[in-house]
Design a protein around this motif. Sequence first.
Motif, mmCIF file in Angstrom:
data_model
loop_
_atom_site.group_PDB
_atom_site.id
_atom_site.type_symbol
_atom_site.label_atom_id
_atom_site.label_comp_id
_atom_site.label_asym_id
_atom_site.label_seq_id
_atom_site.Cartn_x
_atom_site.Cartn_y
_atom_site.Cartn_z
ATOM 1 N N TYR A 167 -2.427 -18.065 -36.305
ATOM 2 C CA TYR A 167 -3.788 -18.517 -36.972
ATOM 3 C C TYR A 167 -4.013 -19.690 -36.794
ATOM 4 C CZ TYR A 167 -7.639 -19.375 -39.962
ATOM 5 O OH TYR A 167 -8.805 -19.596 -40.765
ATOM 6 N N PRO A 168 -3.344 -21.011 -37.076
ATOM 7 C CA PRO A 168 -3.806 -22.329 -37.154
ATOM 8 C C PRO A 168 -4.028 -22.818 -35.648
ATOM 9 C CG PRO A 168 -2.074 -22.079 -38.696
ATOM 10 C CD PRO A 168 -2.155 -20.793 -37.763
ATOM 11 N N TRP A 169 -3.446 -22.069 -34.583
ATOM 12 C CA TRP A 169 -3.700 -22.622 -33.273
ATOM 13 C C TRP A 169 -5.025 -21.957 -32.526
ATOM 14 C CZ3 TRP A 169 -1.602 -26.675 -31.053
ATOM 15 C CH2 TRP A 169 -0.324 -27.339 -31.719
ATOM 16 N N ILE A 170 -5.791 -21.170 -33.159
ATOM 17 C CA ILE A 170 -7.063 -20.932 -32.517
ATOM 18 C C ILE A 170 -8.068 -21.557 -32.901
ATOM 19 C CG2 ILE A 170 -8.483 -18.634 -32.500
ATOM 20 C CD1 ILE A 170 -5.581 -18.190 -31.577
ATOM 21 N N GLY A 171 -8.657 -22.182 -31.904
ATOM 22 C CA GLY A 171 -9.840 -22.912 -32.178
ATOM 23 C C GLY A 171 -9.777 -24.363 -32.826
ATOM 24 N N VAL A 172 -8.656 -24.920 -32.398
ATOM 25 C CA VAL A 172 -8.123 -26.290 -32.923
ATOM 26 C C VAL A 172 -8.960 -27.406 -32.457
ATOM 27 C CG1 VAL A 172 -6.059 -27.663 -33.034
ATOM 28 C CG2 VAL A 172 -6.031 -25.224 -32.648
ATOM 29 N N TYR A 173 -9.209 -27.337 -31.376
ATOM 30 C CA TYR A 173 -10.086 -28.626 -30.770
ATOM 31 C C TYR A 173 -11.600 -28.501 -30.679
ATOM 32 C CZ TYR A 173 -5.153 -29.182 -29.449
ATOM 33 O OH TYR A 173 -3.796 -29.347 -29.623
ATOM 34 N N ASP A 174 -12.081 -29.266 -31.516
ATOM 35 C CA ASP A 174 -13.494 -29.567 -31.588
ATOM 36 C C ASP A 174 -14.210 -29.968 -30.468
ATOM 37 O OD1 ASP A 174 -13.563 -27.921 -34.139
ATOM 38 O OD2 ASP A 174 -13.760 -29.868 -35.319
ATOM 39 N N LYS A 175 -13.578 -30.951 -30.108
ATOM 40 C CA LYS A 175 -13.977 -31.645 -28.787
ATOM 41 C C LYS A 175 -13.920 -30.980 -27.311
ATOM 42 C CE LYS A 175 -13.835 -36.411 -30.573
ATOM 43 N NZ LYS A 175 -13.334 -37.905 -30.532
ATOM 44 N N ALA A 176 -12.884 -29.804 -27.483
ATOM 45 C CA ALA A 176 -12.734 -29.145 -26.195
ATOM 46 C C ALA A 176 -12.368 -27.975 -26.509
ATOM 47 C CB ALA A 176 -11.742 -29.771 -25.299
ATOM 48 N N PRO A 177 -13.706 -27.077 -27.288
ATOM 49 C CA PRO A 177 -13.524 -25.771 -27.534
ATOM 50 C C PRO A 177 -13.258 -24.818 -26.632
ATOM 51 C CG PRO A 177 -15.679 -26.414 -27.715
ATOM 52 C CD PRO A 177 -14.928 -27.646 -27.206
ATOM 53 N N ILE A 178 -12.448 -23.826 -26.863
ATOM 54 C CA ILE A 178 -12.155 -22.684 -25.843
ATOM 55 C C ILE A 178 -12.930 -21.611 -26.232
ATOM 56 C CG2 ILE A 178 -10.489 -21.066 -25.059
ATOM 57 C CD1 ILE A 178 -8.121 -23.066 -25.671
ATOM 58 N N GLU A 179 -13.626 -21.039 -25.285
ATOM 59 C CA GLU A 179 -14.669 -20.058 -25.552
ATOM 60 C C GLU A 179 -13.873 -18.774 -26.105
ATOM 61 O OE1 GLU A 179 -17.564 -18.294 -26.475
ATOM 62 O OE2 GLU A 179 -18.232 -19.819 -25.653
ATOM 63 N N LEU A 180 -14.116 -18.333 -27.359
ATOM 64 C CA LEU A 180 -13.722 -17.070 -27.662
ATOM 65 C C LEU A 180 -14.525 -15.796 -27.762
ATOM 66 C CD1 LEU A 180 -12.136 -18.591 -30.993
ATOM 67 C CD2 LEU A 180 -11.070 -18.134 -29.017
ATOM 68 N N ALA A 181 -15.745 -15.963 -26.968
ATOM 69 C CA ALA A 181 -16.376 -14.819 -26.675
ATOM 70 C C ALA A 181 -15.813 -13.636 -25.989
ATOM 71 C CB ALA A 181 -17.866 -14.928 -26.143
ATOM 72 N N PRO A 182 -14.986 -13.950 -24.939
ATOM 73 C CA PRO A 182 -14.092 -12.791 -24.409
ATOM 74 C C PRO A 182 -13.198 -12.155 -25.226
ATOM 75 C CG PRO A 182 -14.353 -14.750 -23.007
ATOM 76 C CD PRO A 182 -14.684 -15.311 -24.359
ATOM 77 N N TYR A 183 -12.892 -12.514 -26.331
ATOM 78 C CA TYR A 183 -11.604 -12.145 -27.018
ATOM 79 C C TYR A 183 -12.243 -11.556 -28.454
ATOM 80 C CZ TYR A 183 -9.856 -15.383 -23.576
ATOM 81 O OH TYR A 183 -9.588 -15.872 -22.538
ATOM 82 N N PRO A 184 -12.650 -10.554 -28.637
ATOM 83 C CA PRO A 184 -13.504 -9.998 -29.778
ATOM 84 C C PRO A 184 -12.558 -9.444 -30.865
ATOM 85 C CG PRO A 184 -13.498 -8.252 -27.914
ATOM 86 C CD PRO A 184 -13.075 -9.434 -27.343
ATOM 87 N N GLU A 185 -11.174 -9.278 -30.473
ATOM 88 C CA GLU A 185 -10.298 -8.924 -31.347
ATOM 89 C C GLU A 185 -9.366 -10.132 -32.007
ATOM 90 O OE1 GLU A 185 -9.664 -5.858 -32.440
ATOM 91 O OE2 GLU A 185 -10.801 -4.936 -31.059
ATOM 92 N N VAL A 186 -9.411 -11.101 -31.259
ATOM 93 C CA VAL A 186 -9.023 -12.274 -31.791
ATOM 94 C C VAL A 186 -9.927 -13.070 -32.865
ATOM 95 C CG1 VAL A 186 -8.218 -14.718 -31.290
ATOM 96 C CG2 VAL A 186 -7.774 -13.008 -29.663
ATOM 97 N N ARG A 187 -11.143 -12.943 -32.499
ATOM 98 C CA ARG A 187 -12.296 -13.237 -33.444
ATOM 99 C C ARG A 187 -12.246 -12.327 -34.629
ATOM 100 N NH1 ARG A 187 -17.124 -12.289 -31.548
ATOM 101 N NH2 ARG A 187 -16.568 -11.175 -29.470
ATOM 102 N N ARG A 188 -12.218 -11.271 -34.615
ATOM 103 C CA ARG A 188 -12.285 -10.305 -35.712
ATOM 104 C C ARG A 188 -10.729 -10.740 -36.546
ATOM 105 N NH1 ARG A 188 -8.052 -7.030 -36.771
ATOM 106 N NH2 ARG A 188 -8.036 -6.499 -34.389
ATOM 107 N N TRP A 189 -9.675 -10.801 -35.950
ATOM 108 C CA TRP A 189 -8.612 -11.114 -36.868
ATOM 109 C C TRP A 189 -8.644 -12.418 -37.388
ATOM 110 C CZ3 TRP A 189 -5.721 -15.223 -34.739
ATOM 111 C CH2 TRP A 189 -4.238 -15.116 -35.078
ATOM 112 N N HIS A 190 -9.061 -13.367 -36.592
ATOM 113 C CA HIS A 190 -9.223 -14.758 -37.052
ATOM 114 C C HIS A 190 -10.208 -15.006 -38.170
ATOM 115 C CE1 HIS A 190 -9.755 -19.179 -36.950
ATOM 116 N NE2 HIS A 190 -8.692 -19.250 -36.517
ATOM 117 N N ALA A 191 -11.152 -14.084 -38.373
ATOM 118 C CA ALA A 191 -12.205 -14.063 -39.405
ATOM 119 C C ALA A 191 -11.663 -13.692 -40.559
ATOM 120 C CB ALA A 191 -13.478 -13.504 -39.133
ATOM 121 N N THR A 192 -10.709 -12.300 -40.583
ATOM 122 C CA THR A 192 -10.245 -11.758 -41.357
ATOM 123 C C THR A 192 -9.214 -12.748 -42.247
ATOM 124 O OG1 THR A 192 -10.501 -9.812 -40.332
ATOM 125 C CG2 THR A 192 -8.649 -9.778 -42.306
#
Length: 229
Positions: A167-192
């Motif tokens: 979990y802590p390694w997802i969306g770590v770098y505000d200055k170089a964000p990795i686009e998470l739109a292609p990963y809907p399951e990751v986004r759902r899990w991370h939000a949970t």
Amino acid sequence: MIDLYYWPTPNGHKITLFLEEAGLDYAIRPVNIGKGEQFAPEFLAISPNNKMPAIVDHAPADGGAPQSVFESGAILLYLAEKTGRFLPIEPRKRIETLEWLFWQMAGLGPMTGQYGHFNVYAPEKIPYAIERYTQEANRLLRVLDTRLQGRDFIAGSDYSIADMAAYPWIGVYDKAPIELAPYPEVRRWHATIAARPATQRAYAKAKEVGPDAGKPLSEEEKKVLFGRK
């Protein structure tokens, strides 16, 4: 009582996530890595690789002398075995959880860390390195997204140390964000996980201990973190 040697980084967050979920009694011993406190002899005595987090358990299960543990994956495994929580007992589920814990330790963490270094901290932009680690970070996100299809959490229906590690390694770098739109399951899990009260308490600790963590590094801090021999 557990002493947690900690600074607000993804690896540090892994341990506060567990401790807050389990309700264990612990005290944070800050290790300001920008000031080089990870090189202090007293810290090296428990974490010889000069990395945090590390713990000292003053009430180990064997009743003996205080037990020190370094490396975030080893700490999560130690705490899971100590408490009997967040790691299945059933052998096949247990090994499945450990597979994904080690996947994070060997892949998601190091590769995402290198992505961040070459995109955010490196003194010069090296196109090959940026492309290499961007591709690898995205490959690992695809692996995780595929794994989460049809599962609430990484190892199945139950929250585990595999989730706490990743979990802590997802969306770590505000200055170089990795686009998470292609990963809907990751986004759902991370939000949970983000919505869990223990997660919110863990990240509140981060703000208490290092309110300036995440801000641009000074040249001296960069020297300590990236250039010390």
